[in-house]
Design a protein around this motif. Structure first.
Motif, mmCIF file in Angstrom:
data_model
loop_
_atom_site.group_PDB
_atom_site.id
_atom_site.type_symbol
_atom_site.label_atom_id
_atom_site.label_comp_id
_atom_site.label_asym_id
_atom_site.label_seq_id
_atom_site.Cartn_x
_atom_site.Cartn_y
_atom_site.Cartn_z
ATOM 1 N N ILE A 175 -61.662 25.923 -4.178
ATOM 2 C CA ILE A 175 -62.936 25.491 -3.583
ATOM 3 C C ILE A 175 -63.966 25.175 -4.677
ATOM 4 N N ARG A 178 -63.094 21.918 -6.002
ATOM 5 C CA ARG A 178 -63.391 20.923 -4.966
ATOM 6 C C ARG A 178 -64.898 20.641 -4.918
ATOM 7 N N ASN A 179 -65.677 21.722 -4.891
ATOM 8 C CA ASN A 179 -67.127 21.534 -4.746
ATOM 9 C C ASN A 179 -67.730 20.795 -5.937
ATOM 10 N N ILE A 232 -67.721 14.959 4.142
ATOM 11 C CA ILE A 232 -67.098 15.577 2.959
ATOM 12 C C ILE A 232 -68.191 16.121 2.032
ATOM 13 N N LEU A 235 -69.425 19.575 2.746
ATOM 14 C CA LEU A 235 -68.543 20.745 2.617
ATOM 15 C C LEU A 235 -69.030 21.737 1.557
ATOM 16 N N GLU A 241 -66.941 24.542 6.587
ATOM 17 C CA GLU A 241 -65.690 24.871 5.881
ATOM 18 C C GLU A 241 -64.597 23.831 5.973
ATOM 19 N N LYS A 242 -64.566 23.123 7.095
ATOM 20 C CA LYS A 242 -63.388 22.291 7.321
ATOM 21 C C LYS A 242 -63.751 21.153 8.256
ATOM 22 N N VAL A 270 -60.325 16.896 -2.554
ATOM 23 C CA VAL A 270 -60.263 17.512 -1.218
ATOM 24 C C VAL A 270 -58.808 17.494 -0.758
ATOM 25 N N SER A 272 -55.946 17.660 2.436
ATOM 26 C CA SER A 272 -55.870 17.257 3.848
ATOM 27 C C SER A 272 -54.437 17.336 4.333
ATOM 28 N N ASP A 347 -58.985 21.163 3.557
ATOM 29 C CA ASP A 347 -60.371 20.800 3.889
ATOM 30 C C ASP A 347 -60.452 19.867 5.087
ATOM 31 N N TYR A 375 -66.828 24.726 11.434
ATOM 32 C CA TYR A 375 -65.995 23.529 11.336
ATOM 33 C C TYR A 375 -66.778 22.305 11.806
#
Ligand code: SF4
Length: 782
Positions: A175, A178-179, A232, A235, A241-242, A270, A272, A347, A375
């Protein structure tokens, strides 16, 4: 830095302690529903020392983490200074076996509750009891009871939480990565299309304010990226979260895949998963026989799956159907269940509407507690959701299901199931129907009892004779299960009726008349939702059906393409009413000729029925200057793409496709540039007049019958007109002609509908007039 994790006890113990094989004979929706009922019966039968559904929560510090755990013990028994946690489990399996296979998982849950209770009440000792109840015999068996000291409880809970932390660290590392990538990521295309910035801004506001929005974004705006990009970006914010991206079309899944692939290539990190149905993914010879005795991919599934998930997440960002299958084969795990379990850690989950909106949804794990989740929901082609949801909440059982079952009955020694099958066949045969549809207040009690008994017996057969069970048996079992599992509480929202012929009942149907409440209920589980489509018109109709109202957040964008690139004509002189069809055929043929002869190219003519289309085709049979291709009934994928490939770029000869309105070529077809330069739409595309549509008309028209007719027929029909017309202009380079043909387009109701979309539409009074306007249009475009 200390980090807080808010989790349910289930979250922790399911991940760390669940072991063993997949077995839908033991764990399935119907056994879970029966389990809930038996829980409650058992709890009600206890004395006053028994507190059922005892809520527990606790802050637990372990290393660098604070766990805020919550949950509900099935029972807490308090007698003098003795405290007992009771964990109830029900099963269709032999109790001893069930206990042996799942002891660690069940006991772990109870020990967590015992520890949380000991913290709450400052106890030195808590007893833990596992109560097992057999679903058939309702035999109870307190198989395990033991006292644990506080120190023992704490050691156990800390050990499990430390195992959980190992997973958390992996998730956190991903994460964090990702962030960072999201924060540094800008809109991936150099230029924004017209309207795209507006849609991105709207979607950003909706997600930032945790609300629900509705967008009509015509073709060409780039709605997939306009919706996905701001979601996106969000997030990185807490409580988001998703993303669930839902669509009913494979072509849209393909666009989402391409977009994600493109964004990942540009540095976005991300993950998927693209969900696929069980029938498509199942790799066992005996499809849907999900148990360790018959499927090697079910054996030891829970022993392996976590390791595979975390390992594979290090290898790739996107999990397509092909990836899921390859991984499943490599590790011998069920691909269907694997993709669902994997979905917990990615994600973006991309799939059909049914994963979220079906009452028997495979992703029920996300929503079964009924609480709002962090979500985000994106629903593409949202105009299809209301009718799809209605279908998900409808069911039918027919005499032919049971006749087929009788003929193909598995080779099992179950006299009871054979006799029940015969009884159900007789029930239909003996039910005297005075008309072709016999309305009921609900499913008759005697039939419901028989079906419930059938279901129970069928479960036993599946459990005890798995190798004998064939596909027909499973099909009927699943059908009966769906039929009995529709919501019981909303009877006003359903129609119950027998469908009959010559006085005999052929089937019994439960038809959902209104899906708003189910769409609203599921939407409320998400912290934000965006419904979007190229055609959400008429607006009020779709916003209402999608659970919104006059106050809802809406954005209606105009087409980004130059208006002068298309000519819209309305011929209101031709009646396409059924009674007038023979008479109007020649006029229609003349109109087609007049329009298409003005420019060599590719055209679609949309017809309301095969019969009408075939009759019109016969008028052209001996014409040599135009190639006419007709859509055939039941075209497979190969025939479909063959048909479309006949509409080539830069054509030297005119080709006209005769198409069925609302069919496979009416939506999701992109024939760019001059692969399609005209659409002639015959009729107002009303859905077929039917008993079911009339029920919807009545239900929606309780206060105003005109509203009922509009909701059941006019508006869904007009949306099909828009979908058909929308095939012509798909890019800024496309130019083309759209002709609407029907006398009803002259009425104020239809005028209002089409003028809202095409204020510049020209009314024409004859084929030659249409030809003149068309000729002029192409002249100007030279
Ligand atoms: S591979 Fe097929 S039969 Fe086996 S568990 Fe998965 S879905 Fe069920």
């Amino acid at each position: 830095m200390i980090k807080q994790l808010n989790l349910s006890v289930h979250d922790v113990v399911d991940l760390v302690l669940r072991k063993g094989s997949l077995d839908t004979r033991v764990f399935n929706q119907s056994s879970m529903a029966e389990g809930t009922r038996l829980h409650s019966v058992f709890q009600k039968g206890q004395n006053s020392n028994y507190i059922a559904e005892y809520p527990l929560n606790a802050y637990i510090d372990v290393d660098d983490y604070v766990f805020y755990l919550n949950g509900r013990a099935d029972g807490v028994i308090h007698q003098e200074d003795i405290w007992i946690i009771d964990e109830i489990k029900t099963t269709v399996e032999k109790i001893e076996l069930f206990h042996l296979e799942n002891e660690e998982w069940h006991l772990g849950q109870a020990i967590f509750y015992a520890y949380m209770l000991s913290l709450e009440k400052t106890l030195d000792k808590v007893y833990v009891r596992l109560t097992y109840i057999h679903q058939k015999s309702e035999e109870e068996n307190q198989i395990f009871e033991k006292a644990y000291t506080f120190a023992e409880l704490e050691t156990y809970v800390f050990d499990v939480l430390r195992s959980y932390i190992e997973y958390v660290k992996k998730i956190e590392a991903r994460i964090k990565d990702r962030n960072e990538s999201i924060s540094n990521f800008d809109f991936p295309y150099e230029q924004m299309r017209s309207g795209q910035d507006e849609m991105i801004k709207f979607a950003s506001d909706i997600v930032a304010s945790n609300s629900v929005g509705y967008v009509e974004a015509p073709t060409g705006i780039g709605k997939t990226s306009s919706a996905l990009f701001p979601y996106i970006k969000s997030l990185v914010q807490p409580g988001k979260e998703k993303i669930f991206y839902l669509t009913s079309k494979n072509s849209i899944k393909e666009s989402v895949f391409k977009l994600l692939y493109y964004m990942i290539a540009k540095g976005l990190k991300v993950t998927s998963v693209f969900l696929t149905s069980k029938d498509t993914l199942c790799i066992n010879d005996k499809k849907r026989h999900c148990n360790p005795d018959e499927c090697p991919f079910a054996v030891g599934y829970y022993d392996k799956v976590n390791k595979v998930i975390f390992q594979e997440l290090e290898n790739r960002e996107i999990f397509t159907q092909g990836d899921i299958l390859a991984i499943a084969k490599e590790y011998n795990i069920c691909p269907f269940e694997f993709q669902l379990d994997l979905s917990m850690y990615v994600d973006i989950v991309v799939g059909d509407y049914n994963y979220v909106f079906d009452p028997t949804a495979s992703l029920i794990r996300y929503f079964e507690d009924g609480f709002k989740k962090p979500y985000l929901l994106l629903v593409d082609e949202a105009h299809n959701l209301p009718s799809r949801t209605r279908e998900m909440y409808s069911a039918e059982l027919s005499i032919f299901d049971f006749l087929k079952l009788k003929k193909e009955m598995p080779n099992i020694n179950s006299r009871k199931i054979k006799s029940l099958t015969n009884k159900l066949i007789d029930y239909f045969k003996d039910y005297e129907c005075s008309s072709d549809h016999v309305e009921l207040e609900c499913v008759p009690d005697d039939l419901e009892d028989m079906l419930s008994e059938f279901l129970e017996r069928a479960k036993t057969v599946i459990k005890d004779f798995p190798k004998e069970v064939n596909d027909t048996f499973l099909d009927v079992y699943f059908k009966v299960n769906s039929f009995l599992n529709l919501p019981q509480e909303d009877t006003d929202n359903f129609a119950y009726y027998f469908v009959a012929s010559e006085g005999k009942a052929l089937s019994i149907k439960i038809t959902c008349l209104d899906s708003r409440r189910y769409i609203r209920r599921q939407t409320a589980m998400f912290s934000s939702a965006l419904f979007f489509s190229a055609t959400l018109s008429p607006h009020n109709f779709y916003i209402d059906l999608l659970g919104g109202n006059d106050e809802s957040n809406t954005l209606y964008l105009p087409s980004p393409f130059a208006l002068e690139n298309r000519l819209v004509m309305v011929d209101g002189n031709i009646s396409t009413f059924y009674k007038d069809r023979e008479r109007s055929l020649k006029e229609i043929a003349k109109l087609i000729v007049e329009v298409v002869k003005q420019k060599v190219g590719n055209y679609f003519v949309f017809f309301p029925s095969y019969e009408y289309m075939e009759k019109c085709y016969s008028l052209f049979e001996y014409t040599t200057s135009i190639d006419i291709l007709t859509q055939n009934r039941n075209m497979d994928n190969y025939e479909r793409s063959n048909f479309l490939s006949s509409f080539k770029e830069n054509p030297k000869k005119t080709t006209v496709g005769f198409i069925i309105m609302g069919g496979i070529f009416s939506e999701g077809i992109d024939l760019l540039s001059d692969r399609l330069i005209g659409a002639i739409i015959i009729g107002v595309c009303l859905p077929k007049i039917s008993y079911e549509n009339d029920l919807i008309k009545k239900h929606e028209g309780l206060e105003d019958s005109d509203v009922g007719f509009n909701y059941a027929y006019v508006y869904p029909g007009f949306n099909r007109v828009l979908q058909a017309a929308g095939r012509v202009i798909r890019s800024e380079k496309d130019k083309g002609v759209i002709v609407l043909v029907d006398s009803r387009f002259r009425t104020s109701k239809y005028k209002e509908l089409y003028e809202n979309i095409w204020p510049d539409a020209i009314e024409v009074n004859s084929a030659s007039e249409a030809g003149e306007y068309t000729s002029q249009f192409w002249e100007e475009k030279k």
